[in-house]
Design an enzyme around this catalytic site. Structure first.
Site, mmCIF file in Angstrom:
data_model
loop_
_atom_site.group_PDB
_atom_site.id
_atom_site.type_symbol
_atom_site.label_atom_id
_atom_site.label_comp_id
_atom_site.label_asym_id
_atom_site.label_seq_id
_atom_site.Cartn_x
_atom_site.Cartn_y
_atom_site.Cartn_z
ATOM 1 N N GLU A 1 36.595 -20.202 3.724
ATOM 2 C CA GLU A 1 37.663 -19.928 2.758
ATOM 3 C C GLU A 1 37.204 -18.898 1.731
ATOM 4 O O GLU A 1 37.910 -17.914 1.459
ATOM 5 C CB GLU A 1 38.077 -21.218 2.034
ATOM 6 C CG GLU A 1 38.804 -22.209 2.895
ATOM 7 C CD GLU A 1 39.045 -23.545 2.192
ATOM 8 O OE1 GLU A 1 39.037 -23.590 0.941
ATOM 9 O OE2 GLU A 1 39.232 -24.552 2.895
ATOM 10 N N TYR B 1 32.839 -29.571 5.996
ATOM 11 C CA TYR B 1 33.273 -29.227 4.644
ATOM 12 C C TYR B 1 32.578 -27.957 4.142
ATOM 13 O O TYR B 1 33.250 -27.017 3.721
ATOM 14 C CB TYR B 1 33.051 -30.419 3.712
ATOM 15 C CG TYR B 1 33.770 -30.299 2.400
ATOM 16 C CD1 TYR B 1 35.155 -30.364 2.334
ATOM 17 C CD2 TYR B 1 33.074 -30.101 1.221
ATOM 18 C CE1 TYR B 1 35.821 -30.246 1.126
ATOM 19 C CE2 TYR B 1 33.729 -29.989 0.016
ATOM 20 C CZ TYR B 1 35.110 -30.055 -0.025
ATOM 21 O OH TYR B 1 35.765 -29.935 -1.212
#
Length: 171
Positions: free
Chosen positions: A104, A97
């Site tokens: 991102e 994560y």
């Protein structure tokens, strides 16, 4: 082909909303929309971003997470999920994560100079609609939007991990 890929991603949200999979519709929505934004509003229009070193890191994190998740779901439908897969499903996120989110954010950040220099998706005044939109500012606010949601989602997943992995094993 592109529309098919988007529909498949969106079905994850639908599946959680109707209870086909045991995932929170909210967390699923946040994860799916962040991937769609990066893929279709960042990587698709800015081809130079596709060779950024952050992209493979992000995609590998996404792939490992999805392969683990969907293998878990498939075996759960058959009623035979090995404990090791359950552990992987509820533990890999602790690394994947943060790695995926970092990829991102760095990918979005990397296109900001291009967006500014080209005016990509920016609508300036005056125009017939009498509205303006600054894509550069949108991306900055979008990245800032990760701040309140990242801890919330991460803590939710830690809670799920604790709940699932603390259950006694069925004999």
């Amino acid at each position: 082909k592109q529309w098919y890929q988007r529909r498949v991603a969106i079905t994850a949200g639908i599946h959680s909303a109707i209870g086909l999979v045991r995932s929170s519709p909210f967390t699923t929505f946040v994860q799916v929309q962040s991937r769609l934004v990066v893929l279709w509003l960042v990587l698709h229009p800015v081809k130079t971003a596709q060779v950024n070193m952050n992209v493979p890191i992000m995609i590998v994190a996404w792939c490992i997470a999805e392969i683990t998740r969907y293998l878990y779901y498939a075996l759960a439908l058959l009623g035979s999920v090995p404990y090791l897969l359950t552990w992987c499903r509820y533990s890999f996120f602790t690394v994947l994560y943060p790695v995926g989110v970092t990829g991102e954010l760095l990918t979005i950040y990397s296109i900001l100079p291009h967006v500014t220099s080209t005016g990509l998706y920016t609508l300036a005044l005056p125009n017939k609609l009498n509205v303006s939109f600054d894509y550069h500012n949108f991306l900055i606010f979008y990245m800032i939007g990760y701040v309140p949601y990242l801890p919330k989602l991460y803590l939710h997943m830690l809670s799920q991990r604790s709940k699932i992995l603390s259950k006694p094993k069925a004999e």
